[in-house]
Write a protein that holds these residues in place. Structure first.
Motif, PDB file in Angstrom:
ATOM      1  N   GLU A 157       1.373   7.979  -8.362  1.00  0.00           N
ATOM      2  CA  GLU A 157       1.376   6.519  -8.527  1.00  0.00           C
ATOM      3  C   GLU A 157       2.808   5.980  -8.513  1.00  0.00           C
ATOM      4  O   GLU A 157       3.668   6.494  -9.231  1.00  0.00           O
ATOM      5  CB  GLU A 157       0.696   6.148  -9.844  1.00  0.00           C
ATOM      6  N   GLY A 158       3.025   4.997  -7.656  1.00  0.00           N
ATOM      7  CA  GLY A 158       4.353   4.369  -7.581  1.00  0.00           C
ATOM      8  C   GLY A 158       5.341   5.104  -6.701  1.00  0.00           C
ATOM      9  O   GLY A 158       6.412   4.575  -6.388  1.00  0.00           O
ATOM     10  N   HIS A 160       6.931   6.793  -3.269  1.00  0.00           N
ATOM     11  CA  HIS A 160       6.878   6.545  -1.832  1.00  0.00           C
ATOM     12  C   HIS A 160       6.516   7.872  -1.158  1.00  0.00           C
ATOM     13  O   HIS A 160       7.260   8.837  -1.248  1.00  0.00           O
ATOM     14  CB  HIS A 160       8.240   6.043  -1.331  1.00  0.00           C
ATOM     15  N   VAL A 179      -2.645   6.492  -0.776  1.00  0.00           N
ATOM     16  CA  VAL A 179      -2.612   5.053  -1.086  1.00  0.00           C
ATOM     17  C   VAL A 179      -3.661   4.732  -2.156  1.00  0.00           C
ATOM     18  O   VAL A 179      -3.404   3.949  -3.082  1.00  0.00           O
ATOM     19  CB  VAL A 179      -2.751   4.219   0.208  1.00  0.00           C
ATOM     20  N   THR A 184       2.951   4.386  -2.417  1.00  0.00           N
ATOM     21  CA  THR A 184       3.317   3.511  -1.304  1.00  0.00           C
ATOM     22  C   THR A 184       3.504   4.447  -0.119  1.00  0.00           C
ATOM     23  O   THR A 184       4.285   5.396  -0.203  1.00  0.00           O
ATOM     24  CB  THR A 184       4.640   2.776  -1.620  1.00  0.00           C
ATOM     25  N   THR A 186       4.023   5.624   3.951  1.00  0.00           N
ATOM     26  CA  THR A 186       4.472   5.396   5.329  1.00  0.00           C
ATOM     27  C   THR A 186       3.927   6.530   6.185  1.00  0.00           C
ATOM     28  O   THR A 186       4.025   7.702   5.795  1.00  0.00           O
ATOM     29  CB  THR A 186       6.019   5.403   5.409  1.00  0.00           C
TER      30      THR A 186
END
Ligand code: NDP
Length: 293
Positions: A157-158, A160, A179, A184, A186
């Protein structure tokens, strides 16, 4: 930094123990969980994968059946056979080993599987459930990665998370699971520009590409958790991942080896999904057992 390895073999062994316990509980209640595996053609690598899946089931006390069909099996016959398995109450999981030989249509074949028996999590119904974050059968490899992170106490959680690879069986479901768990995310792929600039931002970096040792130490954020899904065979016959272990281990905080990392988790999660299917059929499943986060 000298990264601590994440021992996928040990975590998979823990999950295999849980699978065996749950299968025994089911047997006591009168249900033996069963996995039917269909293999079409005689691709040697596929045969090894199928054998390993069947062995893992037997070890956990499940029934497993391997149905080997000839490469020239017509689509209608394969779909008809799947429908027969859909209606068989002793079968709780159905897996079609991919890739299928041409001209078979893999997507149509997967859609013929009853979503409640789709233990690979590839049916649109299960894909859709993952997109909206609901319990379902999730694809075994990324689901195994999530279990590994959970087992190691790595709270995503939180964070990247950078996922390299966007395949339907690994990269995309991996990104969705991360997600859903509050990361977060990519997603990178072959068209991504300046890959290293993006991978260097990942607190978690998942490599699922299929290119030997393409992720080097200078592409990794110091202290990152690096998960190597890749399985590549080198000219000398040895296996290696998508991550250059030696250089990345000097930068990362945690890293999965190849072999002995993600690989063993995939089969453990397949057995877990089959046991879960049997629990649902027997009316003793808790949905939280498939929920992420
Ligand atoms: P695919 O070939 O289906 O997908 C590979 C992905 O990597 C694609 O999205 C592709 O991009 C991307 N890619 C290719 N080259 C580059 C590049 N130079 N830079 C960035 N991205 C790139 O493979 P899978 O997802 O099926 O498998 C990936 C790896 O994981 C393989 O090594 C496979 O053997 C292994 N694997 C391991 C499992 C396990 O149990 N540990 C289970 C399943 C797979 P694009 O979409 O643009 O083409």
């Amino acid at each position: 930094m000298n990264a601590r390895p994440i021992d996928g073999k040990a975590i998979a062994a823990d999950i295999a123990g849980e699978n065996a316990f749950r299968a025994a509980r089911l047997r006591d209640a009168g249900t033996v969980p069963g996995l039917a595996v269909i293999i079409v053609g005689d691709d040697p690598a596929s045969r090894i994968y199928v054998r390993n899946k069947a062995l893992a089931c037997e070890k956990a006390g499940l029934n497993s059946w391997v149905h080997a069909l000839p490469a020239n099996t017509p689509q209608e016959r394969l779909v008809g056979f799947i429908r027969q398995l859909n209606g068989d109450p002793t079968v709780h999981g159905i897996l079609v080993q991919l890739p299928l030989p041409r001209p078979l249509d893999s997507r149509a074949v997967i859609e013929a599987i009853d979503p409640a028996k789709d233990v690979d999590g590839f049916h649109y119904h299960n894909v859709g459930a993952l997109v909206v974050g609901e319990p379902a059968f999730y694809p075994c490899t990324p689901w195994g990665v999530m279990k590994m992170l959970e087992h190691e106490g790595i709270a995503v959680e939180g964070m990247h998370a950078v996922v390299v690879g966007r395949s339907t069986i690994v990269g995309k479901p991996m990104a969705l699971m991360l997600v859903n768990a509050g990361a977060t995310v990519t997603v990178c792929h072959s068209k991504t520009r300046d890959l290293a600039a993006i991978t260097r931002q990942g607190d978690i970096l998942v490599a699922a590409v299929g290119r030997a040792r393409m992720i080097r130490g200078d592409m990794v954020k110091p202290g990152a958790v690096v998960i190597d899904v890749g399985i590549n065979r080198l000219p000398d016959g040895k296996l290696c991942g998508d991550v250059d272990y030696a250089s990345v281990a000097r930068v990362a905080s945690r890293i999965t080896p190849v072999p002995g990392g993600v690989g063993p988790m995939t089969i453990a999660m397949l057995v877990a999904n089959t046991v879960h299917g049997a629990e649902k059929a027997a009316g003793i499943a808790a949905d939280r057992e498939t929920r992420i986060a």
